[in-house]
Design an enzyme around this catalytic site. Structure first.
Site, PDB file in Angstrom:
ATOM      1  N   HIS A  60       7.663 -26.756  -0.523  1.00 49.09           N
ATOM      2  CA  HIS A  60       7.212 -28.110  -1.196  1.00 49.09           C
ATOM      3  C   HIS A  60       6.059 -27.517  -2.372  1.00 49.09           C
ATOM      4  CE1 HIS A  60       9.081 -30.926   1.164  1.00 49.09           C
ATOM      5  NE2 HIS A  60       9.279 -29.962   1.972  1.00 49.09           N
ATOM      6  N   LYS A 102     -14.101   0.569  -4.133  1.00 53.23           N
ATOM      7  CA  LYS A 102     -15.310   0.835  -3.222  1.00 53.23           C
ATOM      8  C   LYS A 102     -16.398   1.675  -3.945  1.00 53.23           C
ATOM      9  CE  LYS A 102     -12.439   1.541   0.955  1.00 53.23           C
ATOM     10  NZ  LYS A 102     -11.691   2.558   1.825  1.00 53.23           N
ATOM     11  N   GLU A 153       0.907  -1.253   0.031  1.00 53.52           N
ATOM     12  CA  GLU A 153       0.008  -0.187  -0.054  1.00 53.52           C
ATOM     13  C   GLU A 153       0.935   1.254  -0.113  1.00 53.52           C
ATOM     14  OE1 GLU A 153      -2.822   0.283   3.249  1.00 53.52           O
ATOM     15  OE2 GLU A 153      -4.576   0.033   1.785  1.00 53.52           O
TER      16      GLU A 153
END
Ligand code: PA5
Length: 441
Positions: free
Chosen positions: A310, A424, A289
C-alpha cells in the site's frame, strides 16, 4: 518435528534468466563454494562462520544458557548494547520468534536495545524506562571500540551502578568481545564482568551463531540449540559435496548474480509475515556490507507485505525496471484464525467466512507474485515450513553461505568493510578525538 527443509524456488525468475543460463554458472558457483571451503579466497581469515554450526562448542552453549538463566532470574529488563553485526542477528531472531505483543505484557525479562544509534532522546527515554526496574546489560562489541555502543554503555553502566551498587551491577553485566583486544576487553577484565568471546575469524555480520546472537536470544527464552540444529542442517545442505542443482545457496547466488548482470541492480527482500522485518534488516547488512564495494554490488532493499504493497507496491509494480524480488514465505502459521460469518455482511467479507486469515495472506502473496512477474520483476521464493528456531537457524545459515558464494562470484572480498571507516574518520576529526587532529575535511 522439523523433518522438512527450507526450499528455494526460482521458477518465477526463469522468464528473465533461463535455466540453461543459471546452470552455466554451476562451475563458477562451485568454485566459489570451494574457495570458502578451502579457505583460498579473499578475506579467508574471516571464515570461522562457515563450519560454526557443526563445530559449535557445546560447553559454550551450556555456559550461554547458564548466564542467560542468571540474567533472567535477576532482571526485569535486559539491555542489549551493540550495533550492526553486534545487534541485528539477535534482534532478527528475537523479533521473529517472540509474540508480537510480548513487550506489552508482563513477560520477563524484556529485551531492549541500545548502542545502535546516537539518539540523545532515545537514550534519555531508555534511561527513564529503566529507572526503578532491576535491569541488566549485555554489551557486545567485537572491536570493543565502536563509539555508539561505548557511549550507551558508559551511560547505562553509571545508571546501573548508582541504582544497584557496584557489586550487584557487576553481576548483571556481561561483555561479548574479542579474546584479548579492545577497550571493552580491558574494561571487562578490570571490572571482573562475565565475558564471552567473539572468535577472531568471525566478522560481525556473520556472528549471529556465536555468543553475539546466542546470548541475547537465550535471554529472550528462545531455544538456541534448535537454532543451531537448523543451521547445521543447512550447513550440510549447502556443502561443496552437494551438486549445484541440489544446493539452494549456490542456485540463489548464481541466479541473483545473473539478474544483476542483466541490469537488475536492486534486490528487494519481501516477507508476508511482520515478524520477519528484522530478518530483512539483518539480511540487508549481510549482503550490503559484503558485496557493496569496488563500485559493484546489488543494493539490498526490503519490504514487509502486505503493509508495503500500500506504499512501495506502486514503485515495485511500475517504477524503474532495475529490481528483482526475493520473497520469504512461511508455509504454516503457528495459530489458527478464521474469518467469522456476519449476518449483515455490511463489509462484504462473507465470501471469506470460514476461511483462515492465512489463506487470504497466501492469496495476496500469490497475486503479488503474478503481478510483479507480469510487471517485469523476477521473483525468487524461499519457503520455510514454519517459523520456528530450527527453520530460522537454517535460513540464517542459508543466507550466510549464499552470501559468501555470491560475493566470490562477484569477485569481491565478501568479508571486509573498508567503506564503513570513512564516516568514522570524519566524525572523530569533527569531535576532536585525539589522533584525528590532522584529518582534512
Ligand atoms: O559487520 C560488521 O563488521 C559491523 O557491522 C560491525 O559488527 C559493527 O560495526 C559493530 O562493530 P563492533 O562489534 O566491533 O562494535
Amino acid at each position: 518435528m522439523n523433518n522438512k527443509q527450507i526450499t528455494l524456488n526460482i521458477d518465477k525468475a526463469l522468464a528473465f534468466v533461463s535455466k540453461e543460463q543459471i546452470f552455466s554458472q554451476a562451475s563458477s558457483a562451485q568454485e566459489a563454494n570451494l574457495l570458502l571451503e578451502n579457505g583460498t579466497g579473499q578475506g579467508n581469515d574471516f571464515l570461522g562462520w562457515l563450519h560454526l554450526p557443526y563445530s559449535i562448542d557445546h560447553s559454550t552453549i551450556d555456559d550461554i544458557q547458564k548466564t542467560a538463566g542468571l540474567l533472567r532470574a535477576k532482571c526485569e529488563v535486559v539491555v542489549v548494547i551493540g550495533i550492526g553485526g553486534s545487534y541485528l542477528g539477535a534482534k532478527a531472531v528475537i523479533e521473529a520468534l517472540s509474540g508480537a505483543f510480548d513487550s506489552l505484557t508482563d513477560k520477563k525479562p524484556l529485551v531492549v536495545y541500545a548502542g545502535h544509534n546516537i539518539g540523545e532522546d532515545y537514550l534519555h527515554e531508555l534511561s527513564e524506562f529503566l529507572t526503578g526496574k532491576p535491569f541488566g546489560i549485555i554489551n557486545i562489541s567485537k572491536s570493543g571500540t565502536t563509539t555508539e555502543p561505548a557511549l550507551a554503555f558508559r551511560i547505562l553502566k553509571k545508571q546501573l551502578e548508582e541504582a544497584a551498587g557496584k557489586e550487584e551491577a557487576k553481576s548483571r553485566i556481561v561483555a561479548v568481545t574479542d579474546a584479548a583486544r579492545g577497550a571493552l576487553r580491558t574494561l571487562a577484565d578490570k571490572e571482573g564482568y562475565k565475558t564471552f568471546v567473539i572468535p577472531d575469524n568471525v566478522g560481525g555480520r556473520f556472528s549471529v551463531l556465536t555468543p553475539v546472537g546466542l546470548l541475547p536470544v537465550a535471554v529472550a527464552g528462545i531455544d538456541i540449540r534448535q537454532l543451531v540444529a537448523g543451521a547445521v542442517s543447512m550447513e550440510k545442505a549447502t556443502g561443496t559435496d552437494v551438486a549445484f542443482e541440489n544446493n539452494p545457496a549456490a542456485i540463489y547466488a548464481a541466479t541473483r548474480n545473473l539478474l544483476y548482470q542483466q541490469g537488475k541492480k536492486i534486490e528487494i527482500l519481501a516477507n508476508f509475515n511482520p515478524k520477519l522485518h528484522y530478518v530483512s534488516e539483518w539480511w540487508k547488512q549481510l549482503y550490503g556490507e559484503s558485496e557493496g564495494k569496488e563500485h559493484k554490488g546489488i543494493f539490498p532493499a526490503a519490504v514487509d507485505f502486505t503493509t508495503d504493497l500500500h506504499s512501495m507496491g506502486q514503485w515495485i509494480q511500475e517504477g524503474e525496471r532495475t529490481i528483482f524480488e526475493t520473497v520469504i514465505s512461511v508455509a504454516n502459521p503457528k495459530y489458527h484464525v478464521e474469518v467469522p460469518n456476519d449476518g449483515e455482511d455490511l463489509d462484504g467479507l462473507n465470501y471469506l467466512a470460514g476461511k483462515r486469515v492465512d489463506y487470504v495472506n497466501k492469496m495476496a502473496e500469490l497475486g503479488t507474485q503474478i503481478a510483479h512477474v507480469d510487471g517485469g520483476v523476477p521473483n525468487i521464493k524461499i519457503e520455510l515450513p514454519e517459523l520456528n528456531e530450527y527453520y530460522l537457524g537454517a535460513l540464517l545459515y542459508f543466507f550466510e553461505r549464499a552470501c559468501g558464494i555470491s560475493g566470490y562470484m562477484l569477485k569481491v572480498n565478501p568479508f571486509d568493510q573498508p567503506g564503513v571507516e570513512a564516516y568514522k574518520k570524519n566524525m572523530f576529526a569533527l569531535l576532536k578525538k585525539p589522533g584525528y587532529e590532522n584529518i582534512q575535511l
